[in-house]
Design a protein around this motif. Structure first.
Motif, PDB file in Angstrom:
ATOM      1  N   PHE A 116      53.614  40.279  41.115  1.00  0.00           N
ATOM      2  CA  PHE A 116      52.241  40.785  41.174  1.00  0.00           C
ATOM      3  C   PHE A 116      51.857  41.130  42.608  1.00  0.00           C
ATOM      4  O   PHE A 116      52.391  40.577  43.569  1.00  0.00           O
ATOM      5  CB  PHE A 116      51.253  39.779  40.566  1.00  0.00           C
ATOM      6  N   LEU A 117      50.903  42.046  42.750  1.00  0.00           N
ATOM      7  CA  LEU A 117      50.441  42.505  44.052  1.00  0.00           C
ATOM      8  C   LEU A 117      48.991  42.081  44.262  1.00  0.00           C
ATOM      9  O   LEU A 117      48.079  42.575  43.595  1.00  0.00           O
ATOM     10  CB  LEU A 117      50.575  44.031  44.157  1.00  0.00           C
ATOM     11  N   LEU A 118      48.792  41.164  45.180  1.00  0.00           N
ATOM     12  CA  LEU A 118      47.463  40.654  45.541  1.00  0.00           C
ATOM     13  C   LEU A 118      47.431  40.517  47.050  1.00  0.00           C
ATOM     14  O   LEU A 118      48.251  39.808  47.642  1.00  0.00           O
ATOM     15  CB  LEU A 118      47.218  39.300  44.878  1.00  0.00           C
ATOM     16  N   HIS A 119      46.489  41.206  47.702  1.00  0.00           N
ATOM     17  CA  HIS A 119      46.468  41.292  49.162  1.00  0.00           C
ATOM     18  C   HIS A 119      45.116  40.850  49.703  1.00  0.00           C
ATOM     19  O   HIS A 119      44.066  41.382  49.307  1.00  0.00           O
ATOM     20  CB  HIS A 119      46.745  42.743  49.583  1.00  0.00           C
ATOM     21  N   ALA A 120      45.133  39.844  50.588  1.00  0.00           N
ATOM     22  CA  ALA A 120      43.913  39.387  51.277  1.00  0.00           C
ATOM     23  C   ALA A 120      43.609  40.398  52.374  1.00  0.00           C
ATOM     24  O   ALA A 120      44.157  40.316  53.475  1.00  0.00           O
ATOM     25  CB  ALA A 120      44.124  37.992  51.849  1.00  0.00           C
ATOM     26  N   TYR A 150      39.693  41.104  48.667  1.00  0.00           N
ATOM     27  CA  TYR A 150      41.079  41.242  48.241  1.00  0.00           C
ATOM     28  C   TYR A 150      41.294  42.579  47.530  1.00  0.00           C
ATOM     29  O   TYR A 150      40.350  43.177  47.006  1.00  0.00           O
ATOM     30  CB  TYR A 150      41.466  40.122  47.270  1.00  0.00           C
ATOM     31  N   LEU A 151      42.544  43.008  47.476  1.00  0.00           N
ATOM     32  CA  LEU A 151      42.960  44.160  46.695  1.00  0.00           C
ATOM     33  C   LEU A 151      44.055  43.709  45.731  1.00  0.00           C
ATOM     34  O   LEU A 151      44.915  42.901  46.100  1.00  0.00           O
ATOM     35  CB  LEU A 151      43.508  45.264  47.608  1.00  0.00           C
ATOM     36  N   PHE A 152      44.019  44.233  44.493  1.00  0.00           N
ATOM     37  CA  PHE A 152      45.072  43.877  43.546  1.00  0.00           C
ATOM     38  C   PHE A 152      45.247  44.967  42.496  1.00  0.00           C
ATOM     39  O   PHE A 152      44.362  45.819  42.307  1.00  0.00           O
ATOM     40  CB  PHE A 152      44.800  42.523  42.885  1.00  0.00           C
ATOM     41  N   ILE A 153      46.392  44.941  41.828  1.00  0.00           N
ATOM     42  CA  ILE A 153      46.680  45.852  40.722  1.00  0.00           C
ATOM     43  C   ILE A 153      46.677  45.039  39.438  1.00  0.00           C
ATOM     44  O   ILE A 153      47.402  44.040  39.319  1.00  0.00           O
ATOM     45  CB  ILE A 153      48.029  46.562  40.910  1.00  0.00           C
ATOM     46  N   ALA A 154      45.850  45.464  38.479  1.00  0.00           N
ATOM     47  CA  ALA A 154      45.725  44.757  37.211  1.00  0.00           C
ATOM     48  C   ALA A 154      46.168  45.636  36.057  1.00  0.00           C
ATOM     49  O   ALA A 154      46.163  46.876  36.152  1.00  0.00           O
ATOM     50  CB  ALA A 154      44.276  44.315  37.001  1.00  0.00           C
ATOM     51  N   GLU A 155      46.548  44.999  34.957  1.00  0.00           N
ATOM     52  CA  GLU A 155      46.848  45.740  33.737  1.00  0.00           C
ATOM     53  C   GLU A 155      45.551  46.151  33.051  1.00  0.00           C
ATOM     54  O   GLU A 155      44.571  45.406  33.077  1.00  0.00           O
ATOM     55  CB  GLU A 155      47.675  44.875  32.782  1.00  0.00           C
ATOM     56  N   GLY A 156      45.542  47.330  32.452  1.00  0.00           N
ATOM     57  CA  GLY A 156      44.378  47.786  31.716  1.00  0.00           C
ATOM     58  C   GLY A 156      43.402  48.569  32.572  1.00  0.00           C
ATOM     59  O   GLY A 156      43.560  48.665  33.793  1.00  0.00           O
ATOM     60  N   ASN A 157      42.390  49.109  31.923  1.00  0.00           N
ATOM     61  CA  ASN A 157      41.352  49.870  32.606  1.00  0.00           C
ATOM     62  C   ASN A 157      40.172  48.941  32.888  1.00  0.00           C
ATOM     63  O   ASN A 157      39.295  48.747  32.040  1.00  0.00           O
ATOM     64  CB  ASN A 157      40.917  51.058  31.751  1.00  0.00           C
ATOM     65  N   VAL A 158      40.158  48.367  34.057  1.00  0.00           N
ATOM     66  CA  VAL A 158      39.127  47.404  34.435  1.00  0.00           C
ATOM     67  C   VAL A 158      37.795  48.135  34.610  1.00  0.00           C
ATOM     68  O   VAL A 158      37.753  49.260  35.141  1.00  0.00           O
ATOM     69  CB  VAL A 158      39.508  46.675  35.736  1.00  0.00           C
ATOM     70  N   GLU A 159      36.704  47.472  34.171  1.00  0.00           N
ATOM     71  CA  GLU A 159      35.382  48.094  34.302  1.00  0.00           C
ATOM     72  C   GLU A 159      35.107  48.469  35.754  1.00  0.00           C
ATOM     73  O   GLU A 159      35.627  47.853  36.676  1.00  0.00           O
ATOM     74  CB  GLU A 159      34.287  47.148  33.781  1.00  0.00           C
TER      75      GLU A 159
END
Length: 311
Positions: free
Chosen positions: A274-278, A185-194
């Motif tokens: 929210f943006l979440l793509h399979a 999957y691809l997604f956009i999250a808040e914050g600076n993810v590790e």
């Protein structure tokens, strides 16, 4: 499925009855299945008590002969059953839009690209569109109906696999159970993810609130993540789910402090959807990919998350 309704006058020394007879023709996916099980699937709006009564009374015929509930039906057999006219299932609406984005298919399975905003199940859903699309492309069946073999949330986009045959449904379900299907999957999250991590949590589903929570009493959930880019307080992330829990990515991302941007149900303070793509799916020797939607591309460009990334 072929349905024929006829008025038949049945007489005896004791009674005269006018019945509507429905005729059902068994297809390949009905082969060697019990009569009562076929009727339950073929006539979902008919009360089970009515079906069992008709079977007990010997009024259900297979190829013109009275048949019991446990009789095995074979492809091509004709089932005749007297039933009230208002219990007949309406024919599929073939006038629905058939703009189904087919990504891959074989004789048993069909993979399509679900757009964001469309439900997988229910009225006017992806399921409705795919059934209309497949109406004249697969053999008719009384006991088997094509349908989605896994879920995506309404706002999510990407790959959804549908069954075209009973064999396909059983195969895909078995691969899911054995964790032999790779989903990315691809997604956009808040914050600076590790940059890279393996998220492992125990998740429990609250069916009333329709939310998934991290809890020691839950089921194990494992997700591998890799951050492709971070900027402006957001991260563009690729995730491979090892398990398949409901809302797994949404719940885990939020629990680690990085809710999906716009996912208000899981703690996001941002407006929008929210943006979440399979994005990708692999099983056996099959590799499927769904192109990133334009709205997703636009968002990562706006947030300057696309620099150095090619899709």
């Amino acid at each position: 499925m072929e349905i024929i309704l006829t008025n038949t006058l049945i007489t005896s020394e004791i009674w005269i009855e006018l019945m509507f007879y429905m005729e059902l023709i068994a297809g390949e996916n009905d082969n060697n299945r019990r009569l009562d099980r076929i009727l339950r699937k073929a006539l979902p709006s008919s009360p089970l008590s009515l079906l069992h009564r008709l079977l007990r009374q010997g009024k259900v015929l297979v190829n013109g002969k009275s048949a019991k509930a446990d009789k095995h039906v074979f492809s091509g057999d004709k089932i005749s059953i007297p039933i009230p006219e208002d219990t007949v299932e309406p024919a599929p609406n073939t006038n629905l839009p058939s703009a189904v984005d087919v990504l891959w298919q074989d004789s048993n399975l069909l993979a399509v690209n679900k757009p964001s905003g469309l439900y997988v199940h229910g009225n006017d859903s992806l399921d409705t569109m795919v059934r209309s699309f497949l109406a004249d492309k697969i053999s008719s069946s009384l006991s088997f109906k094509s349908g989605p073999l896994h879920r995506l949330d309404r706002p999510s986009s990407g790959i959804v696999v549908f069954s075209k045959t009973l064999e396909g449904a059983r195969l895909f379900s078995s691969l899911l159970k054995e964790r032999k299907i790779r989903k990315t999957y691809l997604f956009i999250a808040e914050g600076n993810v590790e940059k890279e991590a393996v998220w492992e949590n125990f998740l429990v589903r609250d069916r009333e609130k329709k939310r998934t929570f991290v809890s020691k009493a839950g089921k194990n959930a494992v997700t591998k993540i890799k951050t492709l880019s971070s900027a402006s307080g957001f991260s563009f992330v690729i995730a491979e789910i090892i398990t398949g829990r409901t809302h797994q990515i949404r719940a885990q991302s939020a629990s680690h402090g990085y809710p999906l941007a716009g996912d208000r149900k899981y703690g996001s303070q941002k407006k929008g959807v929210f943006l979440l793509h399979a994005w990708k799916m692999e099983f056996l020797d099959v590799k499927i990919e769904a192109a990133l939607p334009q709205v997703f591309r636009k968002k990562i460009n706006e947030l300057r998350l696309s620099e150095g990334i090619i899709f």
